[in-house]
Motif scaffolding. Structure first.
Motif, short mmCIF file in Angstrom:
data_model
loop_
_atom_site.label_atom_id
_atom_site.label_comp_id
_atom_site.label_asym_id
_atom_site.label_seq_id
_atom_site.Cartn_x
_atom_site.Cartn_y
_atom_site.Cartn_z
N ASP A 191 -46.42 -87.72 -20.18
CA ASP A 191 -46.14 -87.28 -21.54
C ASP A 191 -44.65 -87.07 -21.79
OD1 ASP A 191 -47.25 -84.78 -23.88
OD2 ASP A 191 -47.47 -86.94 -23.97
N ASP A 192 -43.84 -87.81 -21.12
CA ASP A 192 -42.39 -87.76 -21.30
C ASP A 192 -42.01 -88.63 -22.49
OD1 ASP A 192 -39.54 -88.92 -19.32
OD2 ASP A 192 -39.66 -87.60 -21.07
N ARG A 193 -41.56 -87.99 -23.58
CA ARG A 193 -41.23 -88.71 -24.80
C ARG A 193 -39.71 -88.81 -24.99
NH1 ARG A 193 -46.09 -86.29 -26.00
NH2 ARG A 193 -47.51 -87.48 -27.33
N GLU A 194 -39.31 -89.93 -25.56
CA GLU A 194 -37.90 -90.15 -25.87
C GLU A 194 -37.81 -90.79 -27.24
OE1 GLU A 194 -36.08 -92.80 -23.11
OE2 GLU A 194 -34.17 -92.89 -24.18
N TYR A 195 -36.88 -90.30 -28.08
CA TYR A 195 -36.73 -90.82 -29.43
C TYR A 195 -35.27 -91.21 -29.68
CZ TYR A 195 -41.27 -88.71 -30.47
OH TYR A 195 -42.61 -88.38 -30.47
N TYR B 28 -41.86 -103.54 -32.97
CA TYR B 28 -42.55 -104.16 -31.84
C TYR B 28 -43.08 -103.11 -30.88
CZ TYR B 28 -40.20 -108.49 -33.24
OH TYR B 28 -39.76 -109.59 -33.93
N CYS B 29 -44.27 -103.34 -30.39
CA CYS B 29 -44.85 -102.53 -29.33
C CYS B 29 -44.41 -103.12 -27.99
CB CYS B 29 -46.37 -102.56 -29.47
SG CYS B 29 -47.27 -101.62 -28.23
N ASN B 30 -44.21 -102.25 -27.03
CA ASN B 30 -43.68 -102.66 -25.73
C ASN B 30 -44.41 -101.90 -24.63
OD1 ASN B 30 -41.58 -101.45 -23.59
ND2 ASN B 30 -40.96 -103.56 -24.05
N MET C 85 -44.76 -97.04 -22.34
CA MET C 85 -45.00 -97.78 -23.58
C MET C 85 -44.03 -97.28 -24.63
SD MET C 85 -49.11 -98.28 -23.92
CE MET C 85 -48.91 -99.71 -25.02
N GLY C 86 -43.70 -98.16 -25.54
CA GLY C 86 -42.74 -97.74 -26.55
C GLY C 86 -42.77 -98.60 -27.79
N TRP C 87 -41.99 -98.17 -28.75
CA TRP C 87 -41.79 -98.91 -29.99
C TRP C 87 -40.31 -99.25 -30.12
CZ3 TRP C 87 -45.73 -100.60 -32.93
CH2 TRP C 87 -46.98 -99.99 -32.77
N TYR C 88 -40.07 -100.47 -30.50
CA TYR C 88 -38.73 -100.95 -30.76
C TYR C 88 -38.71 -101.53 -32.17
CZ TYR C 88 -37.55 -100.56 -25.80
OH TYR C 88 -37.30 -100.08 -24.54
N ARG C 89 -37.52 -101.66 -32.73
CA ARG C 89 -37.41 -102.31 -34.03
C ARG C 89 -36.21 -103.25 -34.02
NH1 ARG C 89 -36.04 -97.00 -37.79
NH2 ARG C 89 -33.94 -96.55 -36.97
N GLN C 90 -36.29 -104.20 -34.91
CA GLN C 90 -35.25 -105.22 -34.96
C GLN C 90 -34.88 -105.50 -36.40
OE1 GLN C 90 -36.27 -108.93 -33.01
NE2 GLN C 90 -34.11 -109.38 -32.61
N TYR C 91 -33.59 -105.36 -36.68
CA TYR C 91 -33.06 -105.72 -37.99
C TYR C 91 -32.65 -107.20 -37.95
CZ TYR C 91 -32.61 -100.65 -38.47
OH TYR C 91 -32.86 -99.30 -38.51
N PRO C 92 -32.62 -107.87 -39.09
CA PRO C 92 -32.23 -109.28 -39.11
C PRO C 92 -30.86 -109.51 -38.47
CG PRO C 92 -33.15 -108.66 -41.22
CD PRO C 92 -33.03 -107.39 -40.42
N GLN D 122 -30.08 -107.12 -32.30
CA GLN D 122 -30.96 -106.98 -31.14
C GLN D 122 -31.98 -105.89 -31.38
OE1 GLN D 122 -28.44 -106.37 -27.69
NE2 GLN D 122 -28.45 -108.55 -27.25
N ARG D 123 -33.07 -105.97 -30.66
CA ARG D 123 -34.06 -104.92 -30.75
C ARG D 123 -33.49 -103.62 -30.22
NH1 ARG D 123 -39.53 -108.12 -28.69
NH2 ARG D 123 -39.31 -109.82 -30.20
N GLU D 124 -33.88 -102.52 -30.88
CA GLU D 124 -33.41 -101.21 -30.44
C GLU D 124 -34.59 -100.29 -30.24
OE1 GLU D 124 -30.89 -100.13 -33.79
OE2 GLU D 124 -32.51 -98.88 -34.59
N LEU D 125 -34.42 -99.38 -29.33
CA LEU D 125 -35.48 -98.43 -29.02
C LEU D 125 -35.68 -97.47 -30.18
CD1 LEU D 125 -37.42 -97.09 -26.93
CD2 LEU D 125 -35.49 -95.63 -26.32
N VAL D 126 -36.95 -97.26 -30.54
CA VAL D 126 -37.30 -96.25 -31.53
C VAL D 126 -37.87 -95.03 -30.82
CG1 VAL D 126 -38.78 -95.71 -33.50
CG2 VAL D 126 -37.75 -98.00 -33.29
N ALA D 127 -38.86 -95.26 -29.97
CA ALA D 127 -39.50 -94.16 -29.25
C ALA D 127 -40.17 -94.72 -28.01
CB ALA D 127 -40.52 -93.45 -30.12
N ARG D 128 -40.23 -93.89 -26.97
CA ARG D 128 -40.79 -94.34 -25.71
C ARG D 128 -41.61 -93.20 -25.11
NH1 ARG D 128 -36.48 -97.43 -22.60
NH2 ARG D 128 -35.41 -95.43 -22.59
#
Length: 119
Positions: A55-59, A94-96, A34-41, A44-50
Protein backbone atom coordinates in the motif's frame (compact mmCIF):
# COMPACT_ATOMS: atom_id res chain seq x y z
CA UNK A 1 2.37 -11.80 -19.59
CA UNK A 2 -0.03 -9.18 -18.26
CA UNK A 3 -2.77 -7.48 -20.23
CA UNK A 4 -4.17 -4.11 -19.15
CA UNK A 5 -7.36 -2.46 -20.37
CA UNK A 6 -8.30 1.05 -19.28
CA UNK A 7 -11.76 2.57 -19.19
CA UNK A 8 -13.51 5.57 -17.72
CA UNK A 9 -11.99 8.39 -19.70
CA UNK A 10 -14.12 11.11 -21.21
CA UNK A 11 -14.90 14.79 -21.21
CA UNK A 12 -15.70 16.83 -18.14
CA UNK A 13 -15.80 20.47 -17.16
CA UNK A 14 -13.21 22.00 -14.89
CA UNK A 15 -13.90 21.16 -11.27
CA UNK A 16 -15.52 17.88 -12.18
CA UNK A 17 -14.51 14.31 -11.44
CA UNK A 18 -13.73 11.14 -13.33
CA UNK A 19 -12.72 7.66 -12.26
CA UNK A 20 -10.42 5.65 -14.45
CA UNK A 21 -10.39 1.88 -14.23
CA UNK A 22 -7.79 -0.63 -15.35
CA UNK A 23 -8.54 -4.32 -15.64
CA UNK A 24 -5.52 -6.59 -15.36
CA UNK A 25 -5.50 -10.14 -16.71
CA UNK A 26 -2.85 -12.81 -17.19
CA UNK A 27 -0.05 -13.27 -14.68
CA UNK A 28 -1.47 -10.74 -12.24
CA UNK A 29 0.02 -12.47 -9.19
CA UNK A 30 3.48 -11.47 -10.42
CA UNK A 31 2.69 -7.73 -10.45
CA UNK A 32 4.72 -5.80 -7.89
CA UNK A 33 3.73 -2.25 -8.80
CA UNK A 34 0.90 -0.60 -10.70
CA UNK A 35 0.43 2.96 -11.70
CA UNK A 36 -1.11 5.60 -13.89
CA UNK A 37 0.81 7.73 -16.32
CA UNK A 38 -0.33 10.46 -18.67
CA UNK A 39 0.97 11.82 -21.91
CA UNK A 40 0.49 15.24 -23.44
CA UNK A 41 0.81 15.63 -27.22
CA UNK A 42 4.44 15.64 -28.23
CA UNK A 43 5.63 14.91 -24.69
CA UNK A 44 6.90 11.85 -22.87
CA UNK A 45 4.68 9.94 -20.51
CA UNK A 46 4.82 11.17 -16.95
CA UNK A 47 3.95 9.51 -13.70
CA UNK A 48 0.61 10.47 -12.18
CA UNK A 49 0.34 7.97 -9.34
CA UNK A 50 1.90 4.66 -8.39
CA UNK A 51 0.95 1.93 -5.94
CA UNK A 52 3.41 -0.65 -4.71
CA UNK A 53 2.74 -3.77 -2.69
CA UNK A 54 2.28 -2.89 0.94
CA UNK A 55 0.00 0.00 0.00
CA UNK A 56 2.89 2.35 -0.71
CA UNK A 57 1.42 5.24 -2.72
CA UNK A 58 3.24 7.90 -4.69
CA UNK A 59 1.70 10.90 -6.45
CA UNK A 60 2.94 13.57 -8.79
CA UNK A 61 3.00 16.94 -7.07
CA UNK A 62 0.50 18.34 -9.55
CA UNK A 63 -2.20 15.83 -8.58
CA UNK A 64 -1.55 15.32 -4.89
CA UNK A 65 -4.70 16.00 -2.90
CA UNK A 66 -6.90 15.73 -5.98
CA UNK A 67 -6.26 12.22 -7.32
CA UNK A 68 -6.41 8.92 -5.45
CA UNK A 69 -5.01 5.63 -6.65
CA UNK A 70 -6.46 2.38 -5.38
CA UNK A 71 -6.44 -1.30 -6.21
CA UNK A 72 -8.93 -4.10 -5.82
CA UNK A 73 -6.81 -7.22 -5.67
CA UNK A 74 -9.80 -9.56 -5.62
CA UNK A 75 -11.05 -8.13 -8.93
CA UNK A 76 -7.57 -7.38 -10.37
CA UNK A 77 -8.56 -3.78 -10.90
CA UNK A 78 -6.67 -0.52 -10.55
CA UNK A 79 -8.48 2.78 -10.16
CA UNK A 80 -7.67 6.46 -10.35
CA UNK A 81 -10.22 8.76 -8.78
CA UNK A 82 -9.69 12.24 -10.19
CA UNK A 83 -11.37 15.17 -8.46
CA UNK A 84 -11.28 18.91 -9.05
CA UNK A 85 -10.04 18.40 -12.59
CA UNK A 86 -8.46 21.26 -14.49
CA UNK A 87 -7.74 21.76 -18.21
CA UNK A 88 -4.08 20.97 -17.43
CA UNK A 89 -5.17 17.40 -16.67
CA UNK A 90 -6.21 16.89 -20.28
CA UNK A 91 -4.09 14.04 -21.60
CA UNK A 92 -4.11 10.38 -22.55
CA UNK A 93 -3.91 8.29 -19.38
CA UNK A 94 -2.19 4.91 -19.37
CA UNK A 95 -2.31 2.06 -16.89
CA UNK A 96 1.03 0.46 -16.08
CA UNK A 97 2.06 -2.72 -14.30
CA UNK A 98 5.54 -3.88 -13.34
CA UNK A 99 6.64 -7.47 -12.85
CA UNK A 100 10.03 -8.45 -11.42
CA UNK A 101 12.29 -10.26 -13.85
CA UNK A 102 15.78 -11.68 -13.41
CA UNK A 103 17.28 -8.63 -15.12
CA UNK A 104 15.02 -6.02 -13.58
CA UNK A 105 11.38 -4.96 -13.74
CA UNK A 106 9.39 -5.42 -16.91
CA UNK A 107 6.54 -2.96 -17.47
CA UNK A 108 3.29 -3.54 -19.29
CA UNK A 109 1.05 -0.80 -20.66
CA UNK A 110 -2.59 -0.43 -21.51
CA UNK A 111 -3.83 1.19 -24.68
CA UNK A 112 -4.64 4.50 -23.00
CA UNK A 113 -7.81 6.45 -22.38
CA UNK A 114 -8.40 10.10 -23.25
CA UNK A 115 -9.33 12.58 -20.53
CA UNK A 116 -10.46 16.01 -21.69
CA UNK A 117 -11.21 18.81 -19.24
CA UNK A 118 -12.82 21.97 -20.55
CA UNK A 119 -12.72 25.34 -18.86
Amino acid sequence: QVQLVESGGGSVQAGGSLRLSCAATGSVSSISVMGWYRQYPGKQRELVARLRKGDDREYAASVKGRFTISRDNAENMLYLQMNNLSPEDTAVYYCNAGTPQYSGTYYYWGQGTQVTVSS
